[in-house]
Design a protein around this motif. Structure first.
Motif, PDB file in Angstrom:
ATOM      1  N   ALA A  13       0.533   1.971  -6.550  1.00  0.00           N
ATOM      2  CA  ALA A  13       0.326   2.750  -5.331  1.00  0.00           C
ATOM      3  C   ALA A  13       0.531   4.244  -5.580  1.00  0.00           C
ATOM      4  O   ALA A  13      -0.206   5.074  -5.044  1.00  0.00           O
ATOM      5  CB  ALA A  13       1.262   2.255  -4.234  1.00  0.00           C
ATOM      6  N   LEU A  14       1.519   4.577  -6.391  1.00  0.00           N
ATOM      7  CA  LEU A  14       1.741   5.987  -6.730  1.00  0.00           C
ATOM      8  C   LEU A  14       0.538   6.566  -7.459  1.00  0.00           C
ATOM      9  O   LEU A  14       0.052   7.657  -7.124  1.00  0.00           O
ATOM     10  CB  LEU A  14       2.995   6.147  -7.586  1.00  0.00           C
ATOM     11  N   ALA A  15       0.023   5.841  -8.444  1.00  0.00           N
ATOM     12  CA  ALA A  15      -1.135   6.324  -9.203  1.00  0.00           C
ATOM     13  C   ALA A  15      -2.350   6.496  -8.300  1.00  0.00           C
ATOM     14  O   ALA A  15      -3.065   7.497  -8.379  1.00  0.00           O
ATOM     15  CB  ALA A  15      -1.444   5.360 -10.342  1.00  0.00           C
ATOM     16  N   VAL A  16      -2.584   5.532  -7.421  1.00  0.00           N
ATOM     17  CA  VAL A  16      -3.723   5.622  -6.506  1.00  0.00           C
ATOM     18  C   VAL A  16      -3.483   6.729  -5.481  1.00  0.00           C
ATOM     19  O   VAL A  16      -4.391   7.484  -5.131  1.00  0.00           O
ATOM     20  CB  VAL A  16      -3.961   4.257  -5.813  1.00  0.00           C
ATOM     21  N   GLY A  17      -2.251   6.857  -5.005  1.00  0.00           N
ATOM     22  CA  GLY A  17      -1.924   7.876  -4.013  1.00  0.00           C
ATOM     23  C   GLY A  17      -2.072   9.298  -4.517  1.00  0.00           C
ATOM     24  O   GLY A  17      -2.307  10.215  -3.736  1.00  0.00           O
ATOM     25  N   LEU A  18      -1.940   9.489  -5.811  1.00  0.00           N
ATOM     26  CA  LEU A  18      -2.135  10.826  -6.375  1.00  0.00           C
ATOM     27  C   LEU A  18      -3.600  11.253  -6.334  1.00  0.00           C
ATOM     28  O   LEU A  18      -3.903  12.447  -6.398  1.00  0.00           O
ATOM     29  CB  LEU A  18      -1.612  10.872  -7.814  1.00  0.00           C
ATOM     30  N   PHE A  44      -6.165   9.379  -4.148  1.00  0.00           N
ATOM     31  CA  PHE A  44      -6.866   9.004  -2.920  1.00  0.00           C
ATOM     32  C   PHE A  44      -5.964   9.158  -1.698  1.00  0.00           C
ATOM     33  O   PHE A  44      -4.816   9.553  -1.816  1.00  0.00           O
ATOM     34  CB  PHE A  44      -7.375   7.557  -3.023  1.00  0.00           C
ATOM     35  N   SER A  45      -6.489   8.791  -0.538  1.00  0.00           N
ATOM     36  CA  SER A  45      -5.737   8.928   0.721  1.00  0.00           C
ATOM     37  C   SER A  45      -4.817   7.724   0.949  1.00  0.00           C
ATOM     38  O   SER A  45      -4.653   6.878   0.070  1.00  0.00           O
ATOM     39  CB  SER A  45      -6.708   9.080   1.888  1.00  0.00           C
ATOM     40  N   ALA A  46      -4.277   7.632   2.152  1.00  0.00           N
ATOM     41  CA  ALA A  46      -3.255   6.628   2.461  1.00  0.00           C
ATOM     42  C   ALA A  46      -3.794   5.195   2.464  1.00  0.00           C
ATOM     43  O   ALA A  46      -3.106   4.276   2.005  1.00  0.00           O
ATOM     44  CB  ALA A  46      -2.613   6.941   3.806  1.00  0.00           C
ATOM     45  N   ILE A  47      -4.988   4.969   2.978  1.00  0.00           N
ATOM     46  CA  ILE A  47      -5.507   3.600   3.077  1.00  0.00           C
ATOM     47  C   ILE A  47      -5.705   2.979   1.692  1.00  0.00           C
ATOM     48  O   ILE A  47      -5.229   1.866   1.451  1.00  0.00           O
ATOM     49  CB  ILE A  47      -6.803   3.554   3.920  1.00  0.00           C
ATOM     50  N   PRO A  48      -6.371   3.660   0.752  1.00  0.00           N
ATOM     51  CA  PRO A  48      -6.467   3.073  -0.589  1.00  0.00           C
ATOM     52  C   PRO A  48      -5.093   2.880  -1.242  1.00  0.00           C
ATOM     53  O   PRO A  48      -4.879   1.912  -1.971  1.00  0.00           O
ATOM     54  CB  PRO A  48      -7.305   4.084  -1.376  1.00  0.00           C
ATOM     55  N   LEU A  49      -4.155   3.768  -0.963  1.00  0.00           N
ATOM     56  CA  LEU A  49      -2.794   3.624  -1.483  1.00  0.00           C
ATOM     57  C   LEU A  49      -2.171   2.330  -0.984  1.00  0.00           C
ATOM     58  O   LEU A  49      -1.636   1.537  -1.760  1.00  0.00           O
ATOM     59  CB  LEU A  49      -1.955   4.830  -1.058  1.00  0.00           C
ATOM     60  N   LEU A  50      -2.234   2.095   0.323  1.00  0.00           N
ATOM     61  CA  LEU A  50      -1.648   0.887   0.900  1.00  0.00           C
ATOM     62  C   LEU A  50      -2.342  -0.370   0.398  1.00  0.00           C
ATOM     63  O   LEU A  50      -1.690  -1.355   0.053  1.00  0.00           O
ATOM     64  CB  LEU A  50      -1.719   0.956   2.426  1.00  0.00           C
ATOM     65  N   VAL A  51      -3.662  -0.348   0.360  1.00  0.00           N
ATOM     66  CA  VAL A  51      -4.410  -1.525  -0.088  1.00  0.00           C
ATOM     67  C   VAL A  51      -4.116  -1.826  -1.551  1.00  0.00           C
ATOM     68  O   VAL A  51      -3.886  -2.983  -1.925  1.00  0.00           O
ATOM     69  CB  VAL A  51      -5.929  -1.329   0.152  1.00  0.00           C
ATOM     70  N   SER A  52      -4.097  -0.808  -2.389  1.00  0.00           N
ATOM     71  CA  SER A  52      -3.835  -1.042  -3.818  1.00  0.00           C
ATOM     72  C   SER A  52      -2.425  -1.566  -4.051  1.00  0.00           C
ATOM     73  O   SER A  52      -2.221  -2.463  -4.875  1.00  0.00           O
ATOM     74  CB  SER A  52      -4.074   0.234  -4.630  1.00  0.00           C
ATOM     75  N   GLY A  53      -1.448  -1.037  -3.332  1.00  0.00           N
ATOM     76  CA  GLY A  53      -0.085  -1.547  -3.463  1.00  0.00           C
ATOM     77  C   GLY A  53       0.020  -2.990  -3.020  1.00  0.00           C
ATOM     78  O   GLY A  53       0.662  -3.817  -3.663  1.00  0.00           O
ATOM     79  N   TRP A  54      -0.637  -3.315  -1.906  1.00  0.00           N
ATOM     80  CA  TRP A  54      -0.612  -4.681  -1.393  1.00  0.00           C
ATOM     81  C   TRP A  54      -1.299  -5.636  -2.366  1.00  0.00           C
ATOM     82  O   TRP A  54      -0.781  -6.721  -2.659  1.00  0.00           O
ATOM     83  CB  TRP A  54      -1.288  -4.717  -0.028  1.00  0.00           C
ATOM     84  N   VAL A  55      -2.481  -5.248  -2.864  1.00  0.00           N
ATOM     85  CA  VAL A  55      -3.206  -6.093  -3.810  1.00  0.00           C
ATOM     86  C   VAL A  55      -2.380  -6.283  -5.089  1.00  0.00           C
ATOM     87  O   VAL A  55      -2.284  -7.399  -5.622  1.00  0.00           O
ATOM     88  CB  VAL A  55      -4.597  -5.493  -4.143  1.00  0.00           C
ATOM     89  N   ALA A  56      -1.750  -5.228  -5.564  1.00  0.00           N
ATOM     90  CA  ALA A  56      -0.947  -5.332  -6.788  1.00  0.00           C
ATOM     91  C   ALA A  56       0.226  -6.285  -6.607  1.00  0.00           C
ATOM     92  O   ALA A  56       0.480  -7.136  -7.470  1.00  0.00           O
ATOM     93  CB  ALA A  56      -0.455  -3.944  -7.212  1.00  0.00           C
ATOM     94  N   VAL A  57       0.951  -6.175  -5.517  1.00  0.00           N
ATOM     95  CA  VAL A  57       2.112  -7.052  -5.328  1.00  0.00           C
ATOM     96  C   VAL A  57       1.666  -8.494  -5.102  1.00  0.00           C
ATOM     97  O   VAL A  57       2.299  -9.423  -5.616  1.00  0.00           O
ATOM     98  CB  VAL A  57       3.035  -6.541  -4.197  1.00  0.00           C
TER      99      VAL A  57
END
Length: 103
Positions: free
Chosen positions: A75-80, A82-95
């Motif tokens: 999520a940190l890597a994606v958040g650097l 992209f915006s908040a939605i891709p950050l949340l989705v990527s963190g959720w998918v990863a976990v």
């Protein structure tokens, strides 16, 4: 009456709501009375979102397992980038992927 919604629990919920409302409206009224916001106060208020985010993320990072740590890193890597939605989705998918494939 439900065992969860006892008179004590109802009173606690109402008291928490009143306390939250008073702190929010109190801060607004205090700032509204100032003609200009002092630079130190502005700097302190600017630091609040980072402080709140840290109080939410740090306990989960240190108490969570490897799946949580990997999800936060992703999520940190994606958040650097992209915006908040891709950050949340990527963190959720990863976990979820870590929990499904590793356990």
């Amino acid at each position: 009456m439900s065992e969860f919604l006892t008179p004590y629990m109802t009173l606690l919920i109402v008291a928490a709501a009143v306390a939250t409302y008073l702190t929010r409206i109190g801060g607004y009224l205090l700032i509204a009375r100032l003609k200009t916001v002092p630079p130190r106060l502005e700097a302190a208020l600017s630091a609040v979102p980072a402080a709140v985010l840290t109080t939410l993320v740090a306990p989960a990072f240190f108490a969570g397992g490897t799946d949580v740590k990997v999800a936060m890193a992703v999520a940190l890597a994606v958040g650097l980038r992209f915006s908040a939605i891709p950050l949340l989705v990527s963190g959720w998918v990863a976990v979820m992927a870590m929990r499904y494939f590793i356990g």
